[in-house]
Write a protein that holds these residues in place. Structure first.
Motif, PDB file in Angstrom:
ATOM      1  N   ARG A   5      70.882 -23.230   7.455  1.00  0.00           N
ATOM      2  CA  ARG A   5      70.531 -22.136   8.363  1.00  0.00           C
ATOM      3  C   ARG A   5      70.039 -20.913   7.589  1.00  0.00           C
ATOM      4  O   ARG A   5      70.203 -20.835   6.370  1.00  0.00           O
ATOM      5  N   PRO A   6      69.458 -19.927   8.277  1.00  0.00           N
ATOM      6  CA  PRO A   6      69.072 -18.678   7.613  1.00  0.00           C
ATOM      7  C   PRO A   6      70.320 -17.908   7.147  1.00  0.00           C
ATOM      8  O   PRO A   6      71.434 -18.167   7.603  1.00  0.00           O
ATOM      9  N   PRO A   7      70.141 -16.933   6.253  1.00  0.00           N
ATOM     10  CA  PRO A   7      71.282 -16.165   5.757  1.00  0.00           C
ATOM     11  C   PRO A   7      71.961 -15.364   6.862  1.00  0.00           C
ATOM     12  O   PRO A   7      71.336 -14.998   7.866  1.00  0.00           O
ATOM     13  N   SER A   8      73.241 -15.078   6.665  1.00  0.00           N
ATOM     14  CA  SER A   8      73.964 -14.197   7.583  1.00  0.00           C
ATOM     15  C   SER A   8      73.409 -12.784   7.455  1.00  0.00           C
ATOM     16  O   SER A   8      73.076 -12.339   6.355  1.00  0.00           O
ATOM     17  N   PRO A   9      73.289 -12.051   8.557  1.00  0.00           N
ATOM     18  CA  PRO A   9      72.790 -10.671   8.474  1.00  0.00           C
ATOM     19  C   PRO A   9      73.835  -9.749   7.859  1.00  0.00           C
ATOM     20  O   PRO A   9      75.036  -9.886   8.102  1.00  0.00           O
ATOM     21  N   GLY A  10      73.388  -8.798   7.056  1.00  0.00           N
ATOM     22  CA  GLY A  10      74.297  -7.809   6.479  1.00  0.00           C
ATOM     23  C   GLY A  10      75.046  -8.342   5.276  1.00  0.00           C
ATOM     24  O   GLY A  10      75.045  -9.537   4.989  1.00  0.00           O
ATOM     25  N   ASP A  11      75.672  -7.418   4.548  1.00  0.00           N
ATOM     26  CA  ASP A  11      76.477  -7.794   3.385  1.00  0.00           C
ATOM     27  C   ASP A  11      77.454  -6.663   3.091  1.00  0.00           C
ATOM     28  O   ASP A  11      77.372  -5.582   3.677  1.00  0.00           O
ATOM     29  N   ASN A  12      78.383  -6.919   2.178  1.00  0.00           N
ATOM     30  CA  ASN A  12      79.402  -5.907   1.851  1.00  0.00           C
ATOM     31  C   ASN A  12      79.271  -5.393   0.423  1.00  0.00           C
ATOM     32  O   ASN A  12      80.239  -4.923  -0.167  1.00  0.00           O
ATOM     33  N   LEU A  13      78.061  -5.485  -0.144  1.00  0.00           N
ATOM     34  CA  LEU A  13      77.892  -5.081  -1.537  1.00  0.00           C
ATOM     35  C   LEU A  13      78.182  -3.600  -1.743  1.00  0.00           C
ATOM     36  O   LEU A  13      78.904  -3.219  -2.669  1.00  0.00           O
ATOM     37  N   PHE A  14      77.633  -2.760  -0.878  1.00  0.00           N
ATOM     38  CA  PHE A  14      77.820  -1.309  -1.026  1.00  0.00           C
ATOM     39  C   PHE A  14      78.816  -0.727  -0.032  1.00  0.00           C
ATOM     40  O   PHE A  14      79.350   0.364  -0.254  1.00  0.00           O
ATOM     41  N   ASP A  44      68.270  -4.191 -10.303  1.00  0.00           N
ATOM     42  CA  ASP A  44      69.242  -3.576 -11.205  1.00  0.00           C
ATOM     43  C   ASP A  44      70.363  -2.902 -10.413  1.00  0.00           C
ATOM     44  O   ASP A  44      71.538  -2.981 -10.795  1.00  0.00           O
ATOM     45  N   ALA A  45      70.003  -2.231  -9.305  1.00  0.00           N
ATOM     46  CA  ALA A  45      71.007  -1.511  -8.515  1.00  0.00           C
ATOM     47  C   ALA A  45      72.049  -2.470  -7.957  1.00  0.00           C
ATOM     48  O   ALA A  45      73.256  -2.164  -7.967  1.00  0.00           O
ATOM     49  N   ASP A  46      71.614  -3.630  -7.490  1.00  0.00           N
ATOM     50  CA  ASP A  46      72.561  -4.598  -6.938  1.00  0.00           C
ATOM     51  C   ASP A  46      73.443  -5.193  -8.039  1.00  0.00           C
ATOM     52  O   ASP A  46      74.651  -5.399  -7.844  1.00  0.00           O
ATOM     53  N   MET A  47      72.860  -5.491  -9.186  1.00  0.00           N
ATOM     54  CA  MET A  47      73.660  -6.003 -10.301  1.00  0.00           C
ATOM     55  C   MET A  47      74.745  -5.005 -10.702  1.00  0.00           C
ATOM     56  O   MET A  47      75.911  -5.359 -10.880  1.00  0.00           O
ATOM     57  N   ARG A  48      74.335  -3.750 -10.839  1.00  0.00           N
ATOM     58  CA  ARG A  48      75.301  -2.728 -11.261  1.00  0.00           C
ATOM     59  C   ARG A  48      76.392  -2.527 -10.211  1.00  0.00           C
ATOM     60  O   ARG A  48      77.557  -2.339 -10.553  1.00  0.00           O
ATOM     61  N   GLN A  49      76.024  -2.573  -8.944  1.00  0.00           N
ATOM     62  CA  GLN A  49      77.019  -2.384  -7.904  1.00  0.00           C
ATOM     63  C   GLN A  49      78.040  -3.527  -7.891  1.00  0.00           C
ATOM     64  O   GLN A  49      79.229  -3.300  -7.685  1.00  0.00           O
ATOM     65  N   LEU A  50      77.571  -4.752  -8.104  1.00  0.00           N
ATOM     66  CA  LEU A  50      78.515  -5.866  -8.176  1.00  0.00           C
ATOM     67  C   LEU A  50      79.504  -5.660  -9.310  1.00  0.00           C
ATOM     68  O   LEU A  50      80.715  -5.881  -9.144  1.00  0.00           O
ATOM     69  N   PHE A  51      79.013  -5.204 -10.462  1.00  0.00           N
ATOM     70  CA  PHE A  51      79.927  -4.955 -11.582  1.00  0.00           C
ATOM     71  C   PHE A  51      80.870  -3.800 -11.283  1.00  0.00           C
ATOM     72  O   PHE A  51      82.015  -3.795 -11.744  1.00  0.00           O
ATOM     73  N   GLU A  52      80.420  -2.793 -10.532  1.00  0.00           N
ATOM     74  CA  GLU A  52      81.299  -1.681 -10.172  1.00  0.00           C
ATOM     75  C   GLU A  52      82.541  -2.188  -9.447  1.00  0.00           C
ATOM     76  O   GLU A  52      83.653  -1.712  -9.670  1.00  0.00           O
TER      77      GLU A  52
END
Length: 334
Positions: A272-281, A108-116
């Protein structure tokens, strides 16, 4: 009311998400055309470097820290632009983030942050910009997506946010026009664009994120944005795939469901495996316009160029028809 937009060389333009990808491509292209820029993003050091790059090349750019999910910070961008330049002529709501994963797996936290960021960031930007744009007329440009019209598996939450952006943009346009506000409201709908987004998304899958081909150059979206800054237009698609998928989604929705389930799902997962890290928050920009797209060719969009330059396109087509007719006539005589 007819909306009159200034040439870019006379404009003050605000761009959110300006530290990489489409935002950075737009900033550089607008600076070359003589626009004064206000650049907003969460990555302060990178943003300052971009502003310095533009200034060193003879342009004028102000860097302002901003998390678009925070309405006060967005309002501060508008106030800073007005203090520095005395007006705002175009506001580009570009900041966006992504999540790869099945809807049922995402927190839920990730969904809400994307909408933010993706939805509320555009709401905050529009509400901050409108009082300034209304003073002397201007353009509000929202960045939607192919996913504004057609949902994409593994990007369910992202698709939902872009559907919401479309609904908000269309309603806002009608409300502004109903009271005669001199503001052009445009929704840009890019297809797969070769930005660093696959390396920035929050990834719930065991594979790297991948945009399904064809993948178009970020500069094509920048060109569409700059066109909308000078020419009032309702919608612009970037990439023929975006236009085609939107059309087929309306006329053959079950066929598009099958396409998404059987082809599009796998096309978004790299080897390949996923890239490390993200910019969600938090910001994760590195002043790059283009990202790693797993061997996919990043191409121009002839469809978009034709849409932005219909006169030139018509002249070229007429020339081809005349040449063909002339050749046919010669072959008949011979």
């Amino acid at each position: 009311m007819t909306v009159q937009l200034k040439p870019l060389s006379e404009q003050v333009m605000v761009i959110t998400g300006a530290s990489s990808g489409i935002g950075l491509a737009t900033a550089r292209a607008a600076a070359k055309r003589g626009a004064k820029l206000v650049l907003a993003a969460r990555s302060d050091a990178v943003l300052e470097a971009v502003a310095a790059e533009i200034s060193a090349a003879g342009g004028e750019a102000l860097a302002v820290h901003c998390d678009v999910g925070q309405r006060d910070e967005v309002r501060a961008v508008a106030e800073g632009a007005f203090r520095r330049f005395g007006r705002i002529d175009t506001w580009v709501n570009n900041a966006g983030v992504g999540i790869w994963g099945r809807v049922e797996e995402i927190s839920d936290a990730d969904m809400r942050q994307l909408f933010e960021t993706n939805f509320w960031g555009q709401v905050h930007g529009a509400l901050a910009a409108i009082p300034y744009l209304e003073e002397q007329g201007g353009a509000l440009i929202n960045i939607g997506s192919m996913a504004s019209d057609q949902a994409v598996p593994l990007q369910g939450v992202y698709s939902a946010s872009k559907h919401a952006v479309r609904g908000f943009t269309d309603a806002l346009r009608m409300e502004l026009e109903s009271r005669g506000a001199p503001i052009s409201v445009t929704l840009i709908k890019p297809g797969s664009i070769g930005t660093p987004m696959p390396q920035h998304i929050k990834n719930y899958t065991p594979n790297e994120a991948k945009f399904p081909p064809p993948v178009y150059a970020p500069e094509e979206v920048a060109a569409a944005i700059l066109h909308a800054a000078e020419h009032p237009v309702r919608d612009l698609y970037v990439g023929s795939s975006s236009r085609s998928i939107s059309l087929f989604g309306r006329v053959a929705p079950r066929l598009m469901d099958w396409f998404g389930e059987t082809l599009l799902y796998k096309a978004q997962l790299g080897p390949r495996p996923p890239s490390p890290g993200d910019n969600l928050f938090h910001g994760q920009a590195e002043a790059k316009v283009r990202g790693d797209h797993g061997g996919s060719l990043i191409r121009p969009s002839l469809y978009t160029r034709a849409r932005l330059h219909p006169g030139v396109t018509a002249a070229v087509l007429a020339g081809l028809v005349l040449a063909g007719a002339s050749r046919f006539g010669r072959s008949r005589r011979s």
